[in-house]
Design a protein around this motif. Structure first.
Motif, PDB file in Angstrom:
ATOM      1  N   ASP A 131      -5.822   6.268  14.508  1.00  0.00           N
ATOM      2  CA  ASP A 131      -6.573   5.431  13.610  1.00  0.00           C
ATOM      3  C   ASP A 131      -6.980   4.542  14.451  1.00  0.00           C
ATOM      4  OD1 ASP A 131      -6.468   4.598  10.856  1.00  0.00           O
ATOM      5  OD2 ASP A 131      -6.481   2.665  11.712  1.00  0.00           O
TER       6      ASP A 131
ATOM      7  N   ASN B 223      -5.887  11.022   1.562  1.00  0.00           N
ATOM      8  CA  ASN B 223      -6.763   9.864   0.619  1.00  0.00           C
ATOM      9  C   ASN B 223      -7.824   9.601   0.686  1.00  0.00           C
ATOM     10  OD1 ASN B 223      -4.759   8.684  -1.182  1.00  0.00           O
ATOM     11  ND2 ASN B 223      -3.165   7.636   0.407  1.00  0.00           N
TER      12      ASN B 223
ATOM     13  N   TYR C   8       1.147  -1.138  -0.156  1.00  0.00           N
ATOM     14  CA  TYR C   8      -0.070  -0.081  -0.236  1.00  0.00           C
ATOM     15  C   TYR C   8       0.750   1.174  -0.063  1.00  0.00           C
ATOM     16  CZ  TYR C   8      -3.383   4.038   1.843  1.00  0.00           C
ATOM     17  OH  TYR C   8      -4.506   4.402   1.866  1.00  0.00           O
TER      18      TYR C   8
ATOM     19  N   PHE D 261      -6.819   9.490  10.073  1.00  0.00           N
ATOM     20  CA  PHE D 261      -7.332   7.731   9.788  1.00  0.00           C
ATOM     21  C   PHE D 261      -5.607   8.027   8.895  1.00  0.00           C
ATOM     22  CE2 PHE D 261     -10.567  11.054   8.231  1.00  0.00           C
ATOM     23  CZ  PHE D 261     -11.892  10.377   8.782  1.00  0.00           C
TER      24      PHE D 261
HETATM   25  C1  LIG Z   1      -7.435   4.855   2.857  1.00  0.00           C
HETATM   26  S1  LIG Z   1      -6.515   4.422   4.703  1.00  0.00           S
HETATM   27  C2  LIG Z   1      -6.249   5.566   4.809  1.00  0.00           C
HETATM   28  C3  LIG Z   1      -4.678   5.860   5.323  1.00  0.00           C
HETATM   29  C4  LIG Z   1      -3.210   7.419   4.880  1.00  0.00           C
HETATM   30  N1  LIG Z   1      -4.093   8.020   6.444  1.00  0.00           N
HETATM   31  C5  LIG Z   1      -2.900   7.275   3.924  1.00  0.00           C
HETATM   32  O1  LIG Z   1      -3.353   8.544   3.621  1.00  0.00           O
HETATM   33  O2  LIG Z   1      -3.324   6.421   3.178  1.00  0.00           O
HETATM   34  C6  LIG Z   1      -8.269   4.794   5.922  1.00  0.00           C
HETATM   35  C7  LIG Z   1      -7.397   4.423   7.505  1.00  0.00           C
HETATM   36  O3  LIG Z   1      -8.812   4.638   8.261  1.00  0.00           O
HETATM   37  C8  LIG Z   1      -9.207   4.317   9.371  1.00  0.00           C
HETATM   38  N2  LIG Z   1      -9.942   5.110  10.236  1.00  0.00           N
HETATM   39  C9  LIG Z   1     -11.583   3.990   8.633  1.00  0.00           C
HETATM   40  N3  LIG Z   1     -12.342   4.686   9.915  1.00  0.00           N
HETATM   41  C10 LIG Z   1     -12.172   5.817  11.375  1.00  0.00           C
HETATM   42  C11 LIG Z   1     -12.345   6.673  11.760  1.00  0.00           C
HETATM   43  N4  LIG Z   1     -13.755   6.791  12.657  1.00  0.00           N
HETATM   44  N5  LIG Z   1     -11.226   7.004  12.729  1.00  0.00           N
HETATM   45  C12 LIG Z   1     -10.317   7.038  12.358  1.00  0.00           C
HETATM   46  N6  LIG Z   1      -9.804   6.217  11.743  1.00  0.00           N
HETATM   47  C13 LIG Z   1     -10.451   5.515  10.958  1.00  0.00           C
HETATM   48  C14 LIG Z   1      -8.924   2.911   8.810  1.00  0.00           C
HETATM   49  O4  LIG Z   1      -8.361   2.230  10.054  1.00  0.00           O
HETATM   50  C15 LIG Z   1      -7.978   3.412   7.748  1.00  0.00           C
HETATM   51  O5  LIG Z   1      -6.631   2.881   8.323  1.00  0.00           O
END
Ligand SMILES: C[S@@+](CC[C@H](N)C(=O)[O-])C[C@H]1O[C@@H](n2cnc3c(N)ncnc32)[C@H](O)[C@@H]1O
Length: 286
Positions: free
Chosen positions: A91, A138, A35, A68
């Motif tokens: 996260d 993202n 990723y 996130f």
């Molecule tokens: C698309 S990934 C993004 C990862 C990173 N920020 C990036 O730019 O690639 C989404 C992340 O959000 C987390 N996530 C989903 N819902 C959330 C919430 N309500 N609070 C905190 N984290 C959350 C998931 O566990 C996941 O790791």
């Protein structure tokens, strides 16, 4: 015109000078590593954050929160970037935070680790000390499908910012974002597949998957799946203002004259371009 939609633009995703590793297989691969290699460019993202800060505030920020955060790639890079920088990563997932923690000793020295805090929690219910800048990258906040949820999140971000703070988030769109289609991209010894599996024009809901394919024919299907609402830039700007931000601006990517693709440089803009796929940054100005 820009490139097809995917989780990051081509211009910033390619790793220059790296030799292809043809020995990768589905069995031997780590989805978080793949990723990061596929969709993250923390150095480039911090350059963009610094540029936005210099534009808007005439200086760079020191304290940041990465919402996130996943593997906290940007937060890790942030504490390396300047000796005074601090970062908080939030996260929900124990697994992804554990993955990050297990690698910290190899990647950060003791002082850098001291300036990084990882919090397992819901961004809607994890108040933190005020920071200068909060990031949501993202498109992670697209998981909030109701206006009221986005508004609640944006209000909590505003509360988490210092008086002159900036909230920096990204969004994607363009005519291809409304299509059910896949985009393959060959990377170092594996292929990244962005699968826009489902789009519902009535609700605006999308289901996107990331798959990985390997030279030996093995695959990791649905390594990541996102159930999102495809929010548009005017909707996001309106929600930022409704949440109490003084202003909400869009940074639009420039075009490389030779390739006619995105050049990886975003500048504040009032008008965009009706291209097939674009990624933009938005800034909520407190
Ligand atoms: C698309 S990934 C993004 C990862 C990173 N920020 C990036 O730019 O690639 C989404 C992340 O959000 C987390 N996530 C989903 N819902 C959330 C919430 N309500 N609070 C905190 N984290 C959350 C998931 O566990 C996941 O790791």
């Amino acid at each position: 015109m820009h490139t097809l939609v995917s989780l990051m633009p081509t211009t910033t995703r390619k790793r220059k000078g790296k030799k292809a590793d043809d020995h990768r297989t589905a069995k031997g691969s780590d989805i978080h590593e793949l990723y990061e290699l596929s969709v993250q460019d923390p150095v480039g993202e911090i350059d963009t954050i610094d540029r936005i800060w210099k534009d808007q505030r005439g200086r760079t920020a020191g304290s940041m929160r990465e919402d996130f955060c996943g593997t906290a790639a940007v937060a890790r890079e942030w504490v390396k970037k300047r000796p005074g920088n601090t970062a908080v990563g939030v996260d929900l997932s124990t697994e992804v935070l554990d993955w990050c923690r297990a690698r910290l000793d190899d990647q950060l020295d003791a002082a850098q680790q001291d300036r990084l805090t990882l919090i397992e929690g819901d961004v809607l219910a994890t108040p933190t000390d005020p920071v200068e800048t909060i990031l949501a990258f993202n498109f992670s906040y697209f998981l909030f499908k109701q206006r009221s949820q986005v508004l609640e999140y944006f209000r909590s971000v505003r509360d988490g910012l210092a008086e002159d703070g900036l909230f920096i988030l990204d969004a994607y769109g363009g005519s291809d974002s409304f299509l059910e289609m896949t985009e393959d991209r060959d990377l170092d010894g594996f292929t990244y597949v962005w699968d826009q599996n489902h789009y519902d024009p009535i609700s605006g809901d999308v289901i996107n998957h990331i798959h990985f394919k390997f030279p030996d024919g093995t695959k990791i299907k649905k390594a990541f799946t996102y159930h999102w609402r495809l929010w548009t830039l005017p909707e996001i700007q309106e929600l930022l203002l409704e949440a109490g931000f003084r202003n909400a601006v869009v940074y639009w990517e420039g075009t490389d004259e030779d390739t006619e693709e995105g050049n990886g440089e975003w500048t504040e803009a009032d008008t965009g371009e009706a291209c097939e796929g674009w990624i933009a940054y938005l800034v909520g100005i407190k």
